[in-house]
Design a protein around this motif. Structure first.
Motif, PDB file in Angstrom:
ATOM      1  N   GLN A  92       0.814  -1.255  -0.004  1.00 36.12           N
ATOM      2  CA  GLN A  92      -0.095   0.086  -0.103  1.00 36.12           C
ATOM      3  C   GLN A  92       0.886   1.294  -0.035  1.00 36.12           C
ATOM      4  OE1 GLN A  92      -2.501  -0.407   3.390  1.00 36.12           O
ATOM      5  NE2 GLN A  92      -3.693  -1.819   2.710  1.00 36.12           N
ATOM      6  N   GLN A  93       1.820   1.146   0.917  1.00 37.43           N
ATOM      7  CA  GLN A  93       2.817   2.290   0.783  1.00 37.43           C
ATOM      8  C   GLN A  93       3.444   2.775  -0.583  1.00 37.43           C
ATOM      9  OE1 GLN A  93       1.341   3.557   3.526  1.00 37.43           O
ATOM     10  NE2 GLN A  93       3.404   4.228   4.473  1.00 37.43           N
ATOM     11  N   GLN A  94       3.823   1.548  -1.209  1.00 38.05           N
ATOM     12  CA  GLN A  94       4.521   1.720  -2.595  1.00 38.05           C
ATOM     13  C   GLN A  94       3.488   2.438  -3.701  1.00 38.05           C
ATOM     14  OE1 GLN A  94       5.968  -2.109  -3.439  1.00 38.05           O
ATOM     15  NE2 GLN A  94       7.692  -1.970  -2.011  1.00 38.05           N
ATOM     16  N   LEU A  95       2.122   1.906  -3.604  1.00 41.38           N
ATOM     17  CA  LEU A  95       0.970   2.402  -4.433  1.00 41.38           C
ATOM     18  C   LEU A  95       0.943   3.899  -4.058  1.00 41.38           C
ATOM     19  CD1 LEU A  95      -1.251  -0.719  -4.388  1.00 41.38           C
ATOM     20  CD2 LEU A  95       0.196  -0.044  -6.200  1.00 41.38           C
ATOM     21  N   LEU A  96       0.937   4.258  -2.866  1.00 33.77           N
ATOM     22  CA  LEU A  96       0.700   5.706  -2.740  1.00 33.77           C
ATOM     23  C   LEU A  96       1.825   6.549  -3.064  1.00 33.77           C
ATOM     24  CD1 LEU A  96      -0.501   5.406   1.197  1.00 33.77           C
ATOM     25  CD2 LEU A  96      -1.844   5.899  -0.706  1.00 33.77           C
ATOM     26  N   GLU A  97       2.986   6.101  -3.286  1.00 36.17           N
ATOM     27  CA  GLU A  97       4.190   6.859  -3.922  1.00 36.17           C
ATOM     28  C   GLU A  97       3.834   7.165  -5.425  1.00 36.17           C
ATOM     29  OE1 GLU A  97       6.354   8.268  -2.087  1.00 36.17           O
ATOM     30  OE2 GLU A  97       5.905   7.226  -0.276  1.00 36.17           O
ATOM     31  N   ASN A  98       2.953   6.539  -5.998  1.00 34.43           N
ATOM     32  CA  ASN A  98       2.767   6.645  -7.386  1.00 34.43           C
ATOM     33  C   ASN A  98       1.590   7.716  -7.560  1.00 34.43           C
ATOM     34  OD1 ASN A  98       4.909   5.054  -8.172  1.00 34.43           O
ATOM     35  ND2 ASN A  98       3.724   2.973  -7.937  1.00 34.43           N
ATOM     36  N   MET A  99       0.717   8.095  -6.557  1.00 32.58           N
ATOM     37  CA  MET A  99      -0.200   8.779  -6.720  1.00 32.58           C
ATOM     38  C   MET A  99      -0.155  10.319  -6.585  1.00 32.58           C
ATOM     39  SD  MET A  99      -3.106   6.642  -4.160  1.00 32.58           S
ATOM     40  CE  MET A  99      -3.433   5.052  -4.427  1.00 32.58           C
ATOM     41  N   SER A 100      -1.180  10.950  -6.893  1.00 37.57           N
ATOM     42  CA  SER A 100      -0.966  12.438  -6.994  1.00 37.57           C
ATOM     43  C   SER A 100      -1.121  13.125  -5.418  1.00 37.57           C
ATOM     44  CB  SER A 100      -1.983  13.225  -7.797  1.00 37.57           C
ATOM     45  OG  SER A 100      -3.266  12.887  -7.387  1.00 37.57           O
ATOM     46  N   PRO A 101      -0.589  14.010  -5.230  1.00 39.50           N
ATOM     47  CA  PRO A 101      -0.634  14.503  -3.566  1.00 39.50           C
ATOM     48  C   PRO A 101      -1.909  14.613  -3.182  1.00 39.50           C
ATOM     49  CG  PRO A 101       0.854  15.861  -4.913  1.00 39.50           C
ATOM     50  CD  PRO A 101       0.128  14.960  -5.751  1.00 39.50           C
ATOM     51  N   GLN A 102      -2.953  15.048  -3.750  1.00 44.76           N
ATOM     52  CA  GLN A 102      -4.313  15.136  -3.307  1.00 44.76           C
ATOM     53  C   GLN A 102      -5.014  13.704  -3.082  1.00 44.76           C
ATOM     54  OE1 GLN A 102      -6.993  17.740  -5.263  1.00 44.76           O
ATOM     55  NE2 GLN A 102      -8.866  16.808  -4.449  1.00 44.76           N
ATOM     56  N   LEU A 103      -4.638  12.640  -4.154  1.00 43.44           N
ATOM     57  CA  LEU A 103      -5.001  11.252  -3.862  1.00 43.44           C
ATOM     58  C   LEU A 103      -4.535  10.766  -2.887  1.00 43.44           C
ATOM     59  CD1 LEU A 103      -5.383  10.101  -7.636  1.00 43.44           C
ATOM     60  CD2 LEU A 103      -7.139  10.642  -6.231  1.00 43.44           C
ATOM     61  N   GLN A 104      -3.128  10.845  -2.564  1.00 50.95           N
ATOM     62  CA  GLN A 104      -2.377  10.559  -1.634  1.00 50.95           C
ATOM     63  C   GLN A 104      -2.782  10.934  -0.317  1.00 50.95           C
ATOM     64  OE1 GLN A 104       1.896  11.390  -1.461  1.00 50.95           O
ATOM     65  NE2 GLN A 104       2.166  10.497  -3.491  1.00 50.95           N
ATOM     66  N   ALA A 105      -3.453  12.202  -0.120  1.00 49.02           N
ATOM     67  CA  ALA A 105      -3.851  12.602   1.289  1.00 49.02           C
ATOM     68  C   ALA A 105      -5.287  11.860   1.272  1.00 49.02           C
ATOM     69  CB  ALA A 105      -4.049  14.199   1.239  1.00 49.02           C
ATOM     70  N   GLU A 106      -6.235  11.871   0.350  1.00 46.65           N
ATOM     71  CA  GLU A 106      -7.530  11.217   0.439  1.00 46.65           C
ATOM     72  C   GLU A 106      -7.347   9.772   0.848  1.00 46.65           C
ATOM     73  OE1 GLU A 106      -9.689  12.044  -2.929  1.00 46.65           O
ATOM     74  OE2 GLU A 106      -9.543  14.250  -2.750  1.00 46.65           O
ATOM     75  N   VAL A 107      -6.500   9.084   0.241  1.00 45.82           N
ATOM     76  CA  VAL A 107      -6.467   7.588   0.356  1.00 45.82           C
ATOM     77  C   VAL A 107      -5.898   7.312   1.704  1.00 45.82           C
ATOM     78  CG1 VAL A 107      -5.306   5.334  -0.532  1.00 45.82           C
ATOM     79  CG2 VAL A 107      -6.245   7.003  -2.129  1.00 45.82           C
ATOM     80  N   CYS A 108      -4.589   8.036   2.098  1.00 48.04           N
ATOM     81  CA  CYS A 108      -4.161   7.699   3.484  1.00 48.04           C
ATOM     82  C   CYS A 108      -4.973   8.135   4.719  1.00 48.04           C
ATOM     83  CB  CYS A 108      -3.049   8.821   3.645  1.00 48.04           C
ATOM     84  SG  CYS A 108      -1.459   8.103   2.774  1.00 48.04           S
ATOM     85  N   THR A 109      -5.646   9.142   4.331  1.00 51.71           N
ATOM     86  CA  THR A 109      -6.698   9.421   5.416  1.00 51.71           C
ATOM     87  C   THR A 109      -7.919   8.343   5.653  1.00 51.71           C
ATOM     88  OG1 THR A 109      -6.539  11.794   5.020  1.00 51.71           O
ATOM     89  CG2 THR A 109      -8.608  11.046   6.091  1.00 51.71           C
ATOM     90  N   ALA A 110      -8.150   7.730   4.425  1.00 50.33           N
ATOM     91  CA  ALA A 110      -9.383   6.671   4.456  1.00 50.33           C
ATOM     92  C   ALA A 110      -8.825   5.406   5.107  1.00 50.33           C
ATOM     93  CB  ALA A 110      -9.899   6.422   3.146  1.00 50.33           C
ATOM     94  N   LEU A 111      -7.612   5.055   4.872  1.00 52.90           N
ATOM     95  CA  LEU A 111      -6.800   3.768   5.384  1.00 52.90           C
ATOM     96  C   LEU A 111      -6.578   3.832   6.753  1.00 52.90           C
ATOM     97  CD1 LEU A 111      -4.353   3.242   2.365  1.00 52.90           C
ATOM     98  CD2 LEU A 111      -6.527   1.956   2.905  1.00 52.90           C
ATOM     99  N   THR A 112      -5.734   5.011   7.194  1.00 55.64           N
ATOM    100  CA  THR A 112      -5.298   5.083   8.596  1.00 55.64           C
ATOM    101  C   THR A 112      -6.264   5.955   9.572  1.00 55.64           C
ATOM    102  OG1 THR A 112      -4.165   7.343   7.980  1.00 55.64           O
ATOM    103  CG2 THR A 112      -3.046   4.995   7.714  1.00 55.64           C
ATOM    104  N   LEU A 113      -7.253   6.594   9.148  1.00 53.15           N
ATOM    105  CA  LEU A 113      -7.937   7.249   9.970  1.00 53.15           C
ATOM    106  C   LEU A 113      -8.776   6.548  11.232  1.00 53.15           C
ATOM    107  CD1 LEU A 113      -9.415  10.156  10.524  1.00 53.15           C
ATOM    108  CD2 LEU A 113     -11.340   9.357   9.302  1.00 53.15           C
ATOM    109  N   PRO A 114      -9.134   5.123  11.001  1.00 53.85           N
ATOM    110  CA  PRO A 114      -9.529   4.568  12.068  1.00 53.85           C
ATOM    111  C   PRO A 114      -8.374   4.276  13.060  1.00 53.85           C
ATOM    112  CG  PRO A 114     -10.491   3.415  10.086  1.00 53.85           C
ATOM    113  CD  PRO A 114      -9.429   4.540   9.839  1.00 53.85           C
ATOM    114  N   TRP A 115      -7.395   4.072  12.663  1.00 56.13           N
ATOM    115  CA  TRP A 115      -6.216   3.948  13.639  1.00 56.13           C
ATOM    116  C   TRP A 115      -5.560   5.533  14.371  1.00 56.13           C
ATOM    117  CZ3 TRP A 115      -6.578  -0.750  14.864  1.00 56.13           C
ATOM    118  CH2 TRP A 115      -7.059  -1.711  13.740  1.00 56.13           C
ATOM    119  N   LEU A 116      -5.666   6.436  13.411  1.00 57.03           N
ATOM    120  CA  LEU A 116      -5.118   7.391  14.108  1.00 57.03           C
ATOM    121  C   LEU A 116      -6.218   8.164  14.977  1.00 57.03           C
ATOM    122  CD1 LEU A 116      -3.411   9.097  11.108  1.00 57.03           C
ATOM    123  CD2 LEU A 116      -2.218   8.082  12.896  1.00 57.03           C
ATOM    124  N   GLU A 117      -7.288   8.198  14.856  1.00 57.80           N
ATOM    125  CA  GLU A 117      -8.508   8.626  15.755  1.00 57.80           C
ATOM    126  C   GLU A 117      -8.285   8.192  17.165  1.00 57.80           C
ATOM    127  OE1 GLU A 117     -12.086  10.308  13.140  1.00 57.80           O
ATOM    128  OE2 GLU A 117     -12.206   8.215  13.639  1.00 57.80           O
TER     129      GLU A 117
END
Length: 268
Positions: A92-117
Motif C-alpha cells: 500500500q505504501q508503494q502504491l501511494l508513492e505513485n499517486m498525486s498529492p491530493q489522492l495520497q492525502a485522501e487515500v491515506c486518510t481513508a486507510l489510517t483514519l480509524p487508527w489515528l483517531e
C-alpha cells in the motif's frame, strides 16, 4: 454407462438403478472437488504467493542446516505464517508513492483514519478538520499533513511471548492481544502517546508482552517531529495541539521549582 451413446448399457432393475445413481453422484462430487482444487491452485499462482513460498523454503533450509531446536523452529514458522499479510501494508505504501498529492492525502486518510483517531491529539486534529469543513474552509493542506504522518507509520510485528518496551515511540495495536503493565488490551489499543515529550525522564514506561502474535503501527518521535517541522507553515494547528498535550501530560511530573525549565524543553 460411460460412453457417448454408442452401445450404452442401461440399468434394467431397481438394484442397477441404485448403483448407477450412486456412481453418478460420486463421480460428480469427485469432478467438482478436482475442478475446485485446480482453480484454487491457479488462483494462488502469483508473485506474492511464490515469493512467500520461496521465503519459507529458505527458512526451513536454514533452520535445518543450523540444527535449530524443534520448538524454536515451530515458533519461527508460526511468526512467518502470521506475518504474511503484513506485506500488504508495504505494498500500500508503494502504491501511494505513485499517486498525486491530493489522492495520497485522501487515500491515506481513508486507510489510517480509524487508527489515528484513537490517538488523543490526532483525534483532536481530525475533529478540527471536520469543523473547518463544515464552515466551508478548504482543508486539503491539513489532510496532506495526515498523509505525511500516515507514511511515517511503520508496521511492526511481535511473536507470541515476546516482551518489548517503548522509548519515544507510539504504538497502535492493529491485531492480536497484548499485556500492557499486566493489563490485557485488544485491537485498537494505543500506548506511548507521551512519545512527543523531548525529556525521556517524563515518559511513563509501558512494559508490553505479546499474548498472541501481534501487529502494531509504530511512529517514532523523530519521524513525527520531522512532519511537524515540514508542515509548520501550512499546518501550524497540529503543532499547537501537540504542544498543549505535552504541557497537560507533563504537569503532574513537572511540579515544583523546576517546572518551567522542564516545560521549556518539552517540544523542540
Amino acid at each position: 454407462m460411460t460412453s457417448v451413446g454408442y452401445g450404452d448399457f442401461g440399468p434394467r432393475n431397481i438394484l442397477e438403478r441404485v448403483v448407477c445413481t450412486v456412481i453418478v453422484m460420486v463421480s460428480g462430487l469427485l469432478w467438482a472437488y478436482v475442478l475446485g482444487q485446480v482453480c484454487a491452485i491457479v488462483a494462488d499462482i502469483n508473485a506474492e504467493s511464490q515469493g512467500f513460498k520461496q521465503k519459507m523454503h529458505h527458512l526451513n533450509q536454514m533452520m535445518h542446516t543450523q540444527s535449530i531446536p524443534q520448538e524454536l523452529q515451530r515458533r519461527v514458522r508460526s511468526f512467518f505464517l502470521h506475518n504474511r499479510n503484513q506485506a500488504l501494508f508495504v505494498t500500500q505504501q508503494q502504491l501511494l508513492e505513485n499517486m498525486s498529492p491530493q489522492l495520497q492525502a485522501e487515500v491515506c486518510t481513508a486507510l489510517t483514519l480509524p487508527w489515528l483517531e484513537k490517538v488523543t491529539f490526532f483525534g483532536q486534529f481530525m475533529r478540527l478538520i471536520q469543523t473547518l469543513e463544515t464552515r466551508g474552509v478548504h482543508t486539503m493542506r491539513y489532510r496532506a499533513c495526515i498523509a505525511d504522518i500516515s507514511r511515517q507509520l511503520l508496521p511492526v510485528a511481535f511473536a507470541q511471548q515476546e516482551s518489548f518496551d517503548n522509548v519515544q515511540e507510539l504504538f497502535i495495536l492493529s491485531k492480536g492481544l497484548v499485556a500492557l503493565n499486566s493489563r490485557v488490551e485488544g485491537g485498537g489499543a494505543v500506548w506511548g502517546e507521551d512519545f512527543v515529550l523531548s525529556d525521556t525522564s517524563l515518559i511513563r514506561p509501558v512494559a508490553g508482552y505479546a499474548l498472541t502474535y501481534i501487529e502494531v503501527l509504530m511512529l517514532t518521535r523523530e519521524r513525527f517531529m520531522d512532519v511537524i517541522e515540514r508542515r509548520k507553515l501550512t499546518c501550524p494547528q497540529l503543532s499547537m495541539i501537540v504542544r498543549r498535550y505535552c504541557v497537560r501530560v507533563a504537569v503532574p511530573w513537572a511540579a515544583g521549582a523546576q517546572g518551567l525549565e522542564v516545560f521549556a524543553g518539552l517540544v523542540k
